[in-house]
Design a protein around this motif. Structure first.
Motif, PDB file in Angstrom:
ATOM      1  N   LEU A 116       0.834  -1.206   0.000  1.00 23.77           N
ATOM      2  CA  LEU A 116       0.000   0.000   0.000  1.00 23.77           C
ATOM      3  C   LEU A 116       0.868   1.256   0.000  1.00 23.77           C
ATOM      4  CD1 LEU A 116      -3.102  -0.493   2.270  1.00 23.77           C
ATOM      5  CD2 LEU A 116      -2.992   0.634   0.049  1.00 23.77           C
ATOM      6  N   ASP A 117       1.903   1.218   0.840  1.00 28.26           N
ATOM      7  CA  ASP A 117       2.797   2.369   0.917  1.00 28.26           C
ATOM      8  C   ASP A 117       3.455   2.629  -0.429  1.00 28.26           C
ATOM      9  OD1 ASP A 117       2.180   2.677   3.515  1.00 28.26           O
ATOM     10  OD2 ASP A 117       3.995   1.725   4.307  1.00 28.26           O
ATOM     11  N   GLN A 118       3.959   1.558  -1.016  1.00 26.72           N
ATOM     12  CA  GLN A 118       4.629   1.707  -2.308  1.00 26.72           C
ATOM     13  C   GLN A 118       3.684   2.260  -3.351  1.00 26.72           C
ATOM     14  OE1 GLN A 118       6.172  -2.380  -2.692  1.00 26.72           O
ATOM     15  NE2 GLN A 118       8.104  -1.374  -3.198  1.00 26.72           N
ATOM     16  N   LEU A 119       2.447   1.801  -3.284  1.00 25.97           N
ATOM     17  CA  LEU A 119       1.473   2.249  -4.269  1.00 25.97           C
ATOM     18  C   LEU A 119       1.239   3.745  -4.190  1.00 25.97           C
ATOM     19  CD1 LEU A 119      -1.193  -0.555  -4.456  1.00 25.97           C
ATOM     20  CD2 LEU A 119       0.104   0.438  -6.332  1.00 25.97           C
ATOM     21  N   THR A 120       1.092   4.226  -2.964  1.00 26.32           N
ATOM     22  CA  THR A 120       0.822   5.664  -2.867  1.00 26.32           C
ATOM     23  C   THR A 120       2.022   6.463  -3.340  1.00 26.32           C
ATOM     24  OG1 THR A 120       1.344   5.394  -0.543  1.00 26.32           O
ATOM     25  CG2 THR A 120      -0.958   5.624  -1.087  1.00 26.32           C
ATOM     26  N   LYS A 121       3.197   5.838  -3.307  1.00 24.77           N
ATOM     27  CA  LYS A 121       4.398   6.559  -3.736  1.00 24.77           C
ATOM     28  C   LYS A 121       4.482   6.750  -5.244  1.00 24.77           C
ATOM     29  CE  LYS A 121       7.498   5.260  -0.013  1.00 24.77           C
ATOM     30  NZ  LYS A 121       8.036   3.892   0.156  1.00 24.77           N
ATOM     31  N   ILE A 122       3.758   5.962  -5.990  1.00 25.63           N
ATOM     32  CA  ILE A 122       3.876   6.119  -7.445  1.00 25.63           C
ATOM     33  C   ILE A 122       3.038   7.282  -7.965  1.00 25.63           C
ATOM     34  CG2 ILE A 122       4.338   3.656  -7.735  1.00 25.63           C
ATOM     35  CD1 ILE A 122       1.603   3.282  -8.887  1.00 25.63           C
ATOM     36  N   LEU A 123       2.276   7.896  -7.085  1.00 26.04           N
ATOM     37  CA  LEU A 123       1.441   9.017  -7.529  1.00 26.04           C
ATOM     38  C   LEU A 123       2.227  10.323  -7.546  1.00 26.04           C
ATOM     39  CD1 LEU A 123      -1.791   8.312  -5.479  1.00 26.04           C
ATOM     40  CD2 LEU A 123      -1.468   8.031  -7.936  1.00 26.04           C
ATOM     41  N   PRO A 124       1.891  11.210  -8.482  1.00 29.00           N
ATOM     42  CA  PRO A 124       2.464  12.554  -8.466  1.00 29.00           C
ATOM     43  C   PRO A 124       2.172  13.208  -7.119  1.00 29.00           C
ATOM     44  CG  PRO A 124       1.222  12.198 -10.475  1.00 29.00           C
ATOM     45  CD  PRO A 124       0.990  10.998  -9.615  1.00 29.00           C
ATOM     46  N   ALA A 125       3.029  14.130  -6.720  1.00 24.64           N
ATOM     47  CA  ALA A 125       2.957  14.717  -5.383  1.00 24.64           C
ATOM     48  C   ALA A 125       1.612  15.374  -5.062  1.00 24.64           C
ATOM     49  CB  ALA A 125       4.080  15.730  -5.208  1.00 24.64           C
TER      50      ALA A 125
END
Lengths: 146, 146
Positions: A116-125
């Motif tokens: 889940l953490d990694q997933l949210t990291k792939i989003l633009p800021a």
DNA sequence: TTGAGATTTTGAATCATTCTAAACGAGTAA
DNA sequence: TTACTCGTTTAGAATGATTCAAAATCTCAA
């Protein structure tokens, strides 16, 4: 037959409703009870039919209303697959869904926090996520059918 | 105005159709062209209206048919969000979708291979995945609006 | 106990999608 | 060329999940 809510379950229902300023009604209790009784991601229609056994006069629209309310106060999640009827799921832990094409059944898949953490990291800021839905679609290779 | 397909694009269309034993028709070329021209995940209705400009007699049912055909031969992906109209996406690279609740727009989010790999690992051994859908729902924090 | 406001109910309405049946069209065989 | 075959397109009807509208009923705070 459908068990009543236990103390803890009833409390979370009442709490969640109260928190978002809504009333406790017999219909809501029954619909919530139905959801907890059999965690197989039922459709509105399935919930309706199960609930009818306990409350014969219940109307379909009320089931729609109740479920919408629950989703609104975070008690329940919607599960959408393609264009099929929406299904409902009282499992609040983060999880994904696997839909078995041969049976139509939906299985919960536990979702490790790291992913889940990694997933949210792939989003633009500047993208703020409210919900993430992960759904697999495929088949289960028989033998030890789940 | 809508550009024609370039050589490479036309080839992949023809190839994909041929591979699954289907015919090349003007309608299919136009619908595919519309999808490539503006990669904003249009609904069937949007595709239909855009295509009408080039082919006035085109029928809605045909657009449904064409899109279904494309999905069938893997040229195009469906994008489902909640109960909204299905949207279509010609981006074949693995990616997730972010739906901005304030605008209704859908953005492609590139999906690193590692994450995909990790995701398939959380499934029980006998679950065979055909498709994975990952969709975020939220808002974009203005400023540098995308 | 009462009143305001939320909820439930019934049945109608909506709307995306699918279906049906007839017309069409490209390619093939004669 | 002509006829045939089959997949495709078309228009409009049908479907089915969901939402809406209006009236009746209920819940809960005061």
């Amino acid at each position: 037959m459908i068990q009543n809510l236990n103390k803890h379950e009833r409390e979370s229902l009442h709490e969640a409703l109260a928190k978002s300023g809504q009333k406790i009604t017999p219909q809501r209790e029954i619909v919530y009870t139905v959801l907890l009784a059999q965690r197989d991601h039922p459709t509105v229609d399935e919930v309706y039919n199960r609930a009818l056994e306990t409350m014969p006069g219940l109307s379909l629209a009320t089931v729609y209303n109740c479920l919408e309310t629950f989703v609104g106060c975070g008690l329940v999640r919607q599960v959408n697959h393609e264009r099929e009827s929406t299904r409902y799921c009282p499992n609040l832990a983060p999880h994904a869904h696997f839909r078995d094409e041969s049976t139509g059944r939906v299985h919960d898949i536990e979702l490790p926090k790291e992913i889940l953490d990694q997933l949210t990291k792939i989003l633009p800021a500047n993208f703020e996520t409210e919900t993430i839905e992960i759904s697999f679609q495929g088949r289960t290779k028989s033998s030890t059918q789940n």
